[in-house]
Design an enzyme around this catalytic site. Structure first.
Site, mmCIF file in Angstrom:
data_model
loop_
_atom_site.group_PDB
_atom_site.id
_atom_site.type_symbol
_atom_site.label_atom_id
_atom_site.label_comp_id
_atom_site.label_asym_id
_atom_site.label_seq_id
_atom_site.Cartn_x
_atom_site.Cartn_y
_atom_site.Cartn_z
ATOM 1 N N SER A 124 0.824 -1.202 0.000
ATOM 2 C CA SER A 124 0.000 0.000 0.000
ATOM 3 C C SER A 124 0.858 1.251 0.000
ATOM 4 O O SER A 124 1.958 1.256 0.550
ATOM 5 C CB SER A 124 -0.885 -0.026 1.252
ATOM 6 O OG SER A 124 -1.453 1.246 1.487
ATOM 7 N N TYR A 148 -1.398 -0.463 10.855
ATOM 8 C CA TYR A 148 -1.712 -1.114 9.566
ATOM 9 C C TYR A 148 -0.558 -0.880 8.589
ATOM 10 O O TYR A 148 -0.021 -1.829 8.013
ATOM 11 C CB TYR A 148 -3.024 -0.575 8.984
ATOM 12 C CG TYR A 148 -3.103 -0.789 7.497
ATOM 13 C CD1 TYR A 148 -2.942 0.270 6.619
ATOM 14 C CD2 TYR A 148 -3.292 -2.053 6.971
ATOM 15 C CE1 TYR A 148 -2.966 0.071 5.252
ATOM 16 C CE2 TYR A 148 -3.333 -2.267 5.599
ATOM 17 C CZ TYR A 148 -3.161 -1.189 4.750
ATOM 18 O OH TYR A 148 -3.184 -1.383 3.388
ATOM 19 N N LYS A 152 2.442 -3.542 6.698
ATOM 20 C CA LYS A 152 2.824 -3.615 5.284
ATOM 21 C C LYS A 152 4.329 -3.401 5.132
ATOM 22 O O LYS A 152 5.018 -4.120 4.406
ATOM 23 C CB LYS A 152 2.057 -2.575 4.463
ATOM 24 C CG LYS A 152 0.560 -2.833 4.340
ATOM 25 C CD LYS A 152 0.264 -4.136 3.624
ATOM 26 C CE LYS A 152 -1.224 -4.335 3.403
ATOM 27 N NZ LYS A 152 -1.532 -5.637 2.780
#
Ligand code: WQD
Length: 336
Positions: A124, A148, A152
């Site tokens: 992302s 989050y 990643k």
């Protein structure tokens, strides 16, 4: 060539499954339905006219994942499964680290055990943190502003370490900007559980009367209209980029990151205006305070994917809104 699609019932995974089937790949799919619905499986089969094996399983279940690799001639993996709500990750970080990182580690261990070393990983643009400059290239500094995003970033580091330990791995890391839109059939689309975190499903739910109005998170950013700017990309363009990456890793070992964006930025109000124009529905909105963790402006430099993957986003904002509206107006309450 059998491709394992993890998180295949999700928004991106389901669109990727259709693209893979359309391109003649055999797929095996797994999902734990933590943020998706069983009905998607039927609709993928309906749209593609193809059948495939599906497992309702959690990536944390080593034995069951191992069994799937024993039962199927898997040659590569497209890994979408993961929790992905920025705000939620701040409240339950341990769940995010366990689910996203431990789940990925189990997947990689089973892949290694079965000598499956081709991986397309769903990353992302959030790994760029608060970008120092735009457009953002893959060489931009990496950082994360929430758990989050850190999952990643950590997984990307794990993949780079894995390749250093064994240079037969073939890994493409795809950094998504802001996927929106839906399959042209209107039969699948972004169908989040509960109140949408992301702007497009929120706007489309306002348009069908499911939500009263859009709350615009800040109108005091240093942008043309004060609202946040993002690189919105059609989900079908995004998944076509995955097919190109899958083809690329057939011929290249290593770990390569690619931005999947259009290279164009649109503000929140640009998006609201375009969606109203397409749907012919007024979208009431109210300015509120900025959302913690948000950046002002974020859009991609997509040149690397254009040059190396021979991939370029084709759909414009009007088409992204048209396809979203078709999906949402045909499924005002999503589906269960
Ligand atoms: C877009 C713009 C908001 C909702 C996140 C993750 C990213 C990826 C996509 C998973 C911003 C504004 C939003 C609302 C608003 N997710 N907004 N009202 O935050 O750019 O990216 O989702 O992979 O990793 O970081 O997307 O759609 O939440 O926000 O005003 O109700 O819309 O401030 O400017 P974001 P978003």
């Amino acid at each position: 060539m059998t491709v394992l699609v993890t998180g295949g019932a999700g928004y991106i995974g389901s669109h990727a499954a259709i693209e893979l089937l359309n391109c003649g790949y055999d797929i095996v799919m797994l999902d734990n339905f933590s943020n998706s619905k069983k009905e998607v499986i039927n609709r993928i089969k309906e749209i593609s006219g193809k059948d495939f094996t599906f497992y309702e399983v959690d990536l944390l279940d080593y034995d069951r994942i191992n069994e799937i690799f024993k039962q199927h001639p898997i040659e590569s993996v497209m890994h979408f499964a993961g929790l992905k709500a920025v705000g939620e990750s701040v409240n339950i970080p341990l769940t995010y680290y366990h689910n996203n990182i431990t789940g990925t580690l189990i997947l990689l261990r089973v892949m290694k055990k079965h000598n499956v070393k081709k991986l397309v990983f769903s990353s992302s643009a959030t790994v760029y943190g608060n970008p120092k400059q735009v457009p953002i290239s893959e060489t931009a500094p990496l950082s994360a502003t929430n758990p989050y995003g850190r999952t990643k970033l950590m997984i990307e580091e794990i993949l780079r370490d894995l390749y250093i330990s064994d240079n037969t791995w073939r890994i493409a890391i795809l950094r998504y900007f802001n996927p929106i839109g839906a399959h042209k059939s209107g039969r699948i689309g972004e169908n989040p559980n509960g109140v949408p975190n992301n702007i497009m499903p929120f706007i489309s739910q306002v348009a069908v009367g499911k939500r009263e109005k859009l709350y615009v998170f800040g109108n005091d950013y240093d942008t043309h209209d004060g609202t946040g700017i993002r690189d919105y990309i059609h989900v079908v363009d995004l998944v076509k980029g995955h097919i190109k990456a899958l083809e690329y890793i057939k011929h290249h070992t290593g770990v390569e990151a690619f931005n999947l964006g259009t290279g164009k930025g649109y503000s929140v109000l640009d998006l609201v205006k375009k969606f109203s124009e397409v749907s012919k529905v007024r979208i009431p909105y109210e300015f509120t305070s900025r959302r913690p963790g948000d950046v002002a402006i974020c859009y991609a430099n997509p040149e690397k994917a254009e040059k190396i993957l021979n991939w370029k986003a084709q759909y414009n904002l009007h088409e992204m809104c048209e396809d979203t509206w078709r999906w949402q107006s045909q499924n005002p309450n999503g589906f269960d």
